[in-house]
Design a protein around this motif. Structure first.
Motif, PDB file in Angstrom:
ATOM      1  N   ALA A 266       0.779  -1.324   0.211  1.00 28.35           N
ATOM      2  CA  ALA A 266      -0.036  -0.078  -0.011  1.00 28.35           C
ATOM      3  C   ALA A 266       0.744   1.292   0.044  1.00 28.35           C
ATOM      4  N   VAL A 267       2.049   1.339   0.744  1.00 25.15           N
ATOM      5  CA  VAL A 267       2.766   2.221   0.695  1.00 25.15           C
ATOM      6  C   VAL A 267       3.499   2.674  -0.550  1.00 25.15           C
ATOM      7  N   MET A 268       4.039   1.726  -0.983  1.00 29.86           N
ATOM      8  CA  MET A 268       4.718   1.798  -2.298  1.00 29.86           C
ATOM      9  C   MET A 268       3.794   1.966  -3.702  1.00 29.86           C
ATOM     10  N   ALA A 269       2.496   1.685  -3.401  1.00 29.61           N
ATOM     11  CA  ALA A 269       1.818   2.080  -4.489  1.00 29.61           C
ATOM     12  C   ALA A 269       1.536   3.427  -4.678  1.00 29.61           C
ATOM     13  N   LYS A 270       1.762   4.286  -3.386  1.00 29.92           N
ATOM     14  CA  LYS A 270       1.461   5.810  -3.898  1.00 29.92           C
ATOM     15  C   LYS A 270       2.878   6.394  -4.230  1.00 29.92           C
ATOM     16  N   GLY A 271       2.890   7.011  -5.314  1.00 26.79           N
ATOM     17  CA  GLY A 271       3.756   7.878  -5.711  1.00 26.79           C
ATOM     18  C   GLY A 271       5.119   7.266  -5.844  1.00 26.79           C
ATOM     19  N   ASP A 272       6.249   7.654  -5.426  1.00 20.85           N
ATOM     20  CA  ASP A 272       7.524   6.824  -5.390  1.00 20.85           C
ATOM     21  C   ASP A 272       7.818   6.706  -3.784  1.00 20.85           C
ATOM     22  N   ASN A 273       6.910   6.471  -2.899  1.00 22.35           N
ATOM     23  CA  ASN A 273       7.311   6.142  -1.462  1.00 22.35           C
ATOM     24  C   ASN A 273       7.950   4.906  -1.355  1.00 22.35           C
ATOM     25  N   ASP A 274       8.702   4.852  -0.312  1.00 18.83           N
ATOM     26  CA  ASP A 274       9.606   3.706  -0.261  1.00 18.83           C
ATOM     27  C   ASP A 274      10.178   3.353   1.152  1.00 18.83           C
ATOM     28  N   PHE A 275      10.969   2.121   1.418  1.00 13.67           N
ATOM     29  CA  PHE A 275      11.322   1.729   2.864  1.00 13.67           C
ATOM     30  C   PHE A 275      12.697   1.777   2.730  1.00 13.67           C
ATOM     31  N   LEU A 276      13.279   2.382   3.963  1.00 12.32           N
ATOM     32  CA  LEU A 276      14.613   2.434   4.109  1.00 12.32           C
ATOM     33  C   LEU A 276      14.999   1.810   5.563  1.00 12.32           C
ATOM     34  N   THR A 277      16.249   1.376   5.540  1.00 12.16           N
ATOM     35  CA  THR A 277      16.847   1.183   6.841  1.00 12.16           C
ATOM     36  C   THR A 277      17.300   2.478   7.589  1.00 12.16           C
ATOM     37  N   VAL A 278      17.728   2.447   8.659  1.00  9.85           N
ATOM     38  CA  VAL A 278      18.115   3.803   9.307  1.00  9.85           C
ATOM     39  C   VAL A 278      19.274   4.320   8.633  1.00  9.85           C
ATOM     40  N   SER A 279      20.042   3.578   8.444  1.00 12.81           N
ATOM     41  CA  SER A 279      21.517   4.078   7.794  1.00 12.81           C
ATOM     42  C   SER A 279      21.237   4.786   6.240  1.00 12.81           C
ATOM     43  N   GLU A 280      20.441   3.941   5.628  1.00 15.64           N
ATOM     44  CA  GLU A 280      19.842   4.274   4.291  1.00 15.64           C
ATOM     45  C   GLU A 280      19.401   5.728   4.157  1.00 15.64           C
ATOM     46  N   ALA A 281      18.563   5.882   5.396  1.00 13.93           N
ATOM     47  CA  ALA A 281      17.707   7.129   5.485  1.00 13.93           C
ATOM     48  C   ALA A 281      18.949   8.246   5.723  1.00 13.93           C
ATOM     49  N   ILE A 282      19.677   8.212   6.644  1.00 11.65           N
ATOM     50  CA  ILE A 282      20.891   9.138   6.814  1.00 11.65           C
ATOM     51  C   ILE A 282      21.629   9.507   5.627  1.00 11.65           C
ATOM     52  N   ASP A 283      21.790   8.529   4.747  1.00 14.27           N
ATOM     53  CA  ASP A 283      22.670   8.576   3.586  1.00 14.27           C
ATOM     54  C   ASP A 283      21.964   9.416   2.577  1.00 14.27           C
ATOM     55  N   ARG A 284      20.537   9.369   2.667  1.00 14.27           N
ATOM     56  CA  ARG A 284      19.922   9.829   1.320  1.00 14.27           C
ATOM     57  C   ARG A 284      19.399  11.427   1.685  1.00 14.27           C
ATOM     58  N   TYR A 285      19.165  11.475   2.835  1.00 15.86           N
ATOM     59  CA  TYR A 285      18.313  12.736   3.324  1.00 15.86           C
ATOM     60  C   TYR A 285      19.288  13.782   4.058  1.00 15.86           C
ATOM     61  N   PRO A 286      19.399  15.069   3.745  1.00 13.01           N
ATOM     62  CA  PRO A 286      20.119  16.180   4.270  1.00 13.01           C
ATOM     63  C   PRO A 286      19.576  16.371   5.699  1.00 13.01           C
ATOM     64  N   VAL A 287      20.313  17.150   6.561  1.00 14.07           N
ATOM     65  CA  VAL A 287      20.195  17.508   7.887  1.00 14.07           C
ATOM     66  C   VAL A 287      19.144  18.664   7.711  1.00 14.07           C
ATOM     67  N   SER A 288      18.310  18.930   8.307  1.00 20.59           N
ATOM     68  CA  SER A 288      17.200  20.225   7.913  1.00 20.59           C
ATOM     69  C   SER A 288      17.592  21.419   9.009  1.00 20.59           C
ATOM     70  N   GLY A 289      17.740  20.969  10.415  1.00 20.13           N
ATOM     71  CA  GLY A 289      17.879  21.876  11.338  1.00 20.13           C
ATOM     72  C   GLY A 289      18.548  21.264  12.621  1.00 20.13           C
ATOM     73  N   GLU A 290      18.829  22.085  13.926  1.00 16.88           N
ATOM     74  CA  GLU A 290      19.358  21.620  15.051  1.00 16.88           C
ATOM     75  C   GLU A 290      18.413  21.588  15.954  1.00 16.88           C
ATOM     76  N   LEU A 291      18.776  20.467  16.619  1.00 15.45           N
ATOM     77  CA  LEU A 291      17.734  20.195  18.032  1.00 15.45           C
ATOM     78  C   LEU A 291      18.742  20.211  19.110  1.00 15.45           C
ATOM     79  N   ASP A 292      18.097  20.995  20.081  1.00 14.95           N
ATOM     80  CA  ASP A 292      18.598  21.355  21.207  1.00 14.95           C
ATOM     81  C   ASP A 292      18.049  20.714  22.512  1.00 14.95           C
ATOM     82  N   VAL A 293      18.544  19.456  22.985  1.00 17.58           N
ATOM     83  CA  VAL A 293      17.773  18.841  24.103  1.00 17.58           C
ATOM     84  C   VAL A 293      18.688  18.536  25.238  1.00 17.58           C
TER      85      VAL A 293
END
Lengths: 394, 445
Positions: A264-291
């Motif tokens: 169902a997820v992959m049937a919509k647009g080009d949505n897909d599944f990633l592992t955690v390392s693949e996600a950080i490889d593919r996408y940029p950092v968008s901001g800083e989080l102060d905790v």
């Protein structure tokens, strides 16, 4: 494009046996209960869920990906009581579509008390992952997603590329958990934040017939995931693996939902599944989080009050870690191992008095009749540890 | 409302419960006419201050207890409550001497001589007015109790002819015959309130006459109110009462007004573990002592205080000696009023090891004095308290384990106190009264 990042937590504590002040034995663990629970959860959850994940990976030609964190405590109990579970995880590791995440071997709160002990436990867990799955984890999660800036710095120092934590409202404000963030005190460490609303729709609300969105279908959920497009990259679905078959029983249709979701997820647009390392490889950092303060994924508070919220918990943790130097210096392997098993966060969760009178989720997972019984039992066992160290009782 | 005791004349939790419920009903705007037997004089309480209705404690109470319901002044804070005292002695735990004295006082007033009333469903002997053992529970029910119960019923019917009320609420077995008789004469609905049953008081050696009275009261009533589900279970299984009319209304506690704490606590390095209650089989003093013996193998700086009296007092003193722990155990005798508050405030831990306890208000009182509590699971109060330690009364090793833990670990005391206070505030007599009011409204319809 929105990417679903599934991360499942797999953990079983070594539950303690009833240990009164009049006991003197040095076996602290309820072997029977631990074996029974491990086998029961294996039957209801781990085996059928692993079979479903394996089937999905095959059916989608490797486009379906998941990540797991499995504690040393769970692995040890699989070896003892349900070796077929461990084998099925190894089979999943061999597909190349599964990533394993690092954490403390003993599912402990050591980070809050002793940095040396914390680092040793993380090393132990890394070695365990290499040993049984042939992977060197690149991503870290601390017990129950407890996290603050200091943890980010230590994790980066230890060589991790990313840390997982809760996308808590009081930290994010108006910002979305669907972007990647960095910590203010790190060079390059990434933060992946749990999308708690969508995660909890599956983990907590799926079988609730009073919920307005019940029954939740894979199509409906895939629609919600698709809405992330234009306002983020990832959909971080972080949850206990026991969601499948144990927290949500099979008769709720949770396995059918899981089976239908990737398609169902992959049937919509080009949505897909990633592992955690693949996600950080593919996408940029968008901001800083102060905790600056500790957050976690527990309760409404999303803080550490489930384990450190009353005087009993504070006292038990203090007394436990007050023994650190004596235990670590004892060269008594069995004593060190017992002491480490006593660090598992569940023991302190059982002492939680929040909501106790209301009989909620805290009670469901609690093998004790009350938080007080749990504290008394624990302190009696610490006495025994002290006696083995040749120390007088406090 | 037909009662048997009311502060300050109390021998157990019943008077406390009747007072609390009456106060709650008063707040809820329910008109209460509380009918009581004339109290027995106690010699111990002249120096004691009671925060309870002043009407009996004040000088001039003798005049208040005129025959057949002369009006007694109610405590000023009650708005909807009136008191009526009947010249009858209902005092099951009194000594023969005090009974004799009271009878003589009644005779001097010439209070006897009325025609006795019929009690539907019960055969009761006529009042004899003489002291003597009744039934099979020696030492417990003294004097011609059954005769006095009947006399109470007779006077209550007489009183009822002159009073207006919509419903009868009778507390515990001694007032059930009066409740039945008044209901039969007036046609008003009857609620009986079960604070304890003969099985709680006497184990399996039940007094048949008492059982018969209880059973007749429960079967004759339109509603049976029990103080816990534990008690409701006994009422259903042992008395065969139809389940639909048996309701549960929990007891509560009144929080003490602040600022009454002793300014100078005794400096001591000894912890105090308190047992407070009648020293009878039902209250489990033996288990308390057997646990104490085990505690002392691990923790020596402790004193076990047994406050109360009862038919097992002598046996319990002996047992302490037999167990070799005599010097760690203190017996205070029966305590009243401020002495109760004082002993609670001295205590580090209160233990209620009851074998059978329909409710058990004392743990609530302990909590209200900020004392951590261990209760037996065989108690009604364990249905409403979660922030206390619970044990099976027979499991003395676990009881000792928990006692030692409370004494040794200040954080445990602290959390039990904090959480106990919060929990206590959720138990109010006003809520209990509202539940009773709902039951009244069902019947009045």
């Amino acid at each position: 494009m929105a990417s679903v990042v599934f991360y499942f937590q797999v953990h079983q504590p070594f539950r303690l046996r009833r240990y009164s002040i009049f006991d003197s034995g040095t076996n602290y663990f309820d072997d029977q209960a631990n074996a029974d629970i491990c086998r029961k959860v294996a039957e209801k959850c781990y085996l059928p869920a692993n079979a479903t994940i394996a089937e999905l990976i095959g059916a989608h030609d490797g486009r379906f990906k998941v990540s797991y964190s499995i504690t040393g405590m769970a692995i040890e109990q699989f070896r003892l009581y349900a070796p077929e579970v461990l084998e099925s995880f190894q089979a999943l590791a061999a597909t190349g579509c599964v990533e394993f995440i690092a954490e403390t071997y003993h599912h402990s709160l050591a980070f809050l008390y002793r940095r040396d002990e914390f680092i040793d436990q993380v090393q132990m867990h890394r070695e365990l992952m290499a040993d049984i799955f042939g992977q060197d984890p690149q991503v870290f999660r601390n017990t129950e997603l407890t996290y603050n800036n200091d943890l980010a710095a230590v994790a980066e120092e230890m060589g991790f590329r990313a840390v997982l934590t809760e996308g808590a409202d009081h930290i994010l404000g108006y910002r979305s958990p669907s972007f990647l963030y960095r910590a203010p005190n790190c060079r390059d460490l990434r933060l992946l934040l749990k999308h708690y609303r969508l995660s909890d729709d599956i983990a907590f609300r799926f079988g609730n017939r009073q919920w307005e969105s019940w029954p939740l279908t894979a199509e409906k959920f895939a629609d919600w995931v698709d809405r992330i497009n234009g306002n983020g990259y990832v959909c971080n679905l972080f949850m206990d693996y026991e969601t499948f078959g144990e927290h949500q029983w099979a008769d709720t249709g949770i396995f059918e939902f899981l089976r239908a979701l990737p398609g169902a997820v992959m049937a919509k647009g080009d949505n897909d599944f990633l592992t955690v390392s693949e996600a950080i490889d593919r996408y940029p950092v968008s901001g800083e989080l102060d905790v600056p303060h500790m957050i976690s994924w527990a309760d409404m508070e999303r803080d550490i009050s489930a384990w450190l919220g009353n005087s009993m918990q504070a006292n038990a943790l203090y007394e436990l870690y007050a023994l650190t130097d004596a235990v670590r210096g004892s060269n008594d392997a069995r004593l060190i191992e017992d002491w480490r098993k006593l660090q598992t966060s569940d023991h302190f969760y059982y002492m939680c008095t929040k909501y106790f009178a209301d009989g909620d989720v805290h009670k469901y997972f609690n093998p004790y009749e009350s938080p007080y019984d749990s504290y008394i039992n624990y302190m009696n066992i610490l006495d025994s540890i002290r006696a083995r160290l040749g120390q007088a009782a406090s | 409302m037909l009662g048997w005791e009311f502060p300050p004349y109390i021998s157990g939790g019943l008077g406390t419960a009747c007072y609390g419920l009456t106060r709650g009903l008063d707040e809820a705007g329910v008109e209460v006419l509380f009918v009581l037997p004339m109290p027995l004089p106690h010699d111990a309480h002249s120096h004691v201050q009671f925060r309870t209705p002043a009407w009996l404690a004040q000088a001039g109470q003798e005049e208040a207890a005129e025959p057949a319901g002369e009006e007694a002044p109610a405590e000023p804070t009650f708005r909807h409550v009136q008191m009526r005292a009947l010249p009858v002695i209902l005092q099951p735990y009194g000594t023969p001497e005090s009974y004799r004295e009271a009878v003589e006082r009644l005779e001097q007033r010439g209070a006897g001589g009325q025609q006795e009333v019929e009690i539907p469903g019960l055969e009761l002997p006529a009042g004899q007015g003489e002291a003597g053992e009744v039934g099979a529970s020696p030492g417990m029910y003294q004097g011609d109790l059954l005769g006095q119960i009947r006399r109470y019923a007779t006077l209550a019917v007489e009183l009822a002819r002159r009073e207006k009320f919509d419903l009868i609420h009778a507390h515990d077995w001694m007032t059930y015959p009066a409740g039945l008789a008044v209901a039969a004469h007036t046609g008003r609905p009857l609620v009986v309130h079960v604070h304890s049953t003969e099985f709680d008081r006497s184990g399996e050696n039940v007094n048949q006459q008492v059982y018969d009275i209880e059973r007749a009261g429960m079967h004759g009533a339109d509603r049976v109110v029990c103080v816990s589900y534990l008690t409701r279970g006994i009422v259903l299984s042992r008395y065969g009462v139809e389940a639909g009319k048996v309701k549960v209304v929990y007891n509560a506690v009144e929080l003490p007004a602040g600022g009454d704490f002793d300014a100078s606590p005794i400096a001591r390095d000894e912890k105090i573990v308190l047992f407070l209650g009648r020293i009878t089989m039902q209250k489990g003093p033996e288990y308390f002592l057997r646990a104490a013996q085990k505690v002392l193998t691990k923790y020596k700086k402790v004193r076990f205080v047994i406050a109360g009296s009862g038919d097992l007092t002598g046996r319990t003193v002996e047992l302490a000696a037999e167990l070799g722990i005599g010097r760690y155990v203190t017996f205070t005798g029966f305590l009243r009023g401020n002495d109760v508050a004082r002993v609670f405030r001295m205590a580090d831990l209160y233990v209620m090891p009851s074998v059978s306890e329909p409710f058990g208000i004392a743990p609530l009182e302990a909590l209200s004095h900020n004392v951590p509590v261990i209760i037996s699971k065989q108690s009604g109060v364990s249905e409403v308290l979660t922030h206390v330690l619970k044990v099976d009364f027979w499991d003395v090793e676990e009881m000792a384990n928990k006692i030692v833990a409370v004494l040794r670990h200040p954080p445990l005391q602290r959390v039990l106190r904090q959480q106990g206070q919060i929990e206590l505030r959720r138990l109010s007599w006003r809520d209990s009264a509202e539940r009773c009011k709902t039951i009244y409204e069902e019947l009045a319809r």
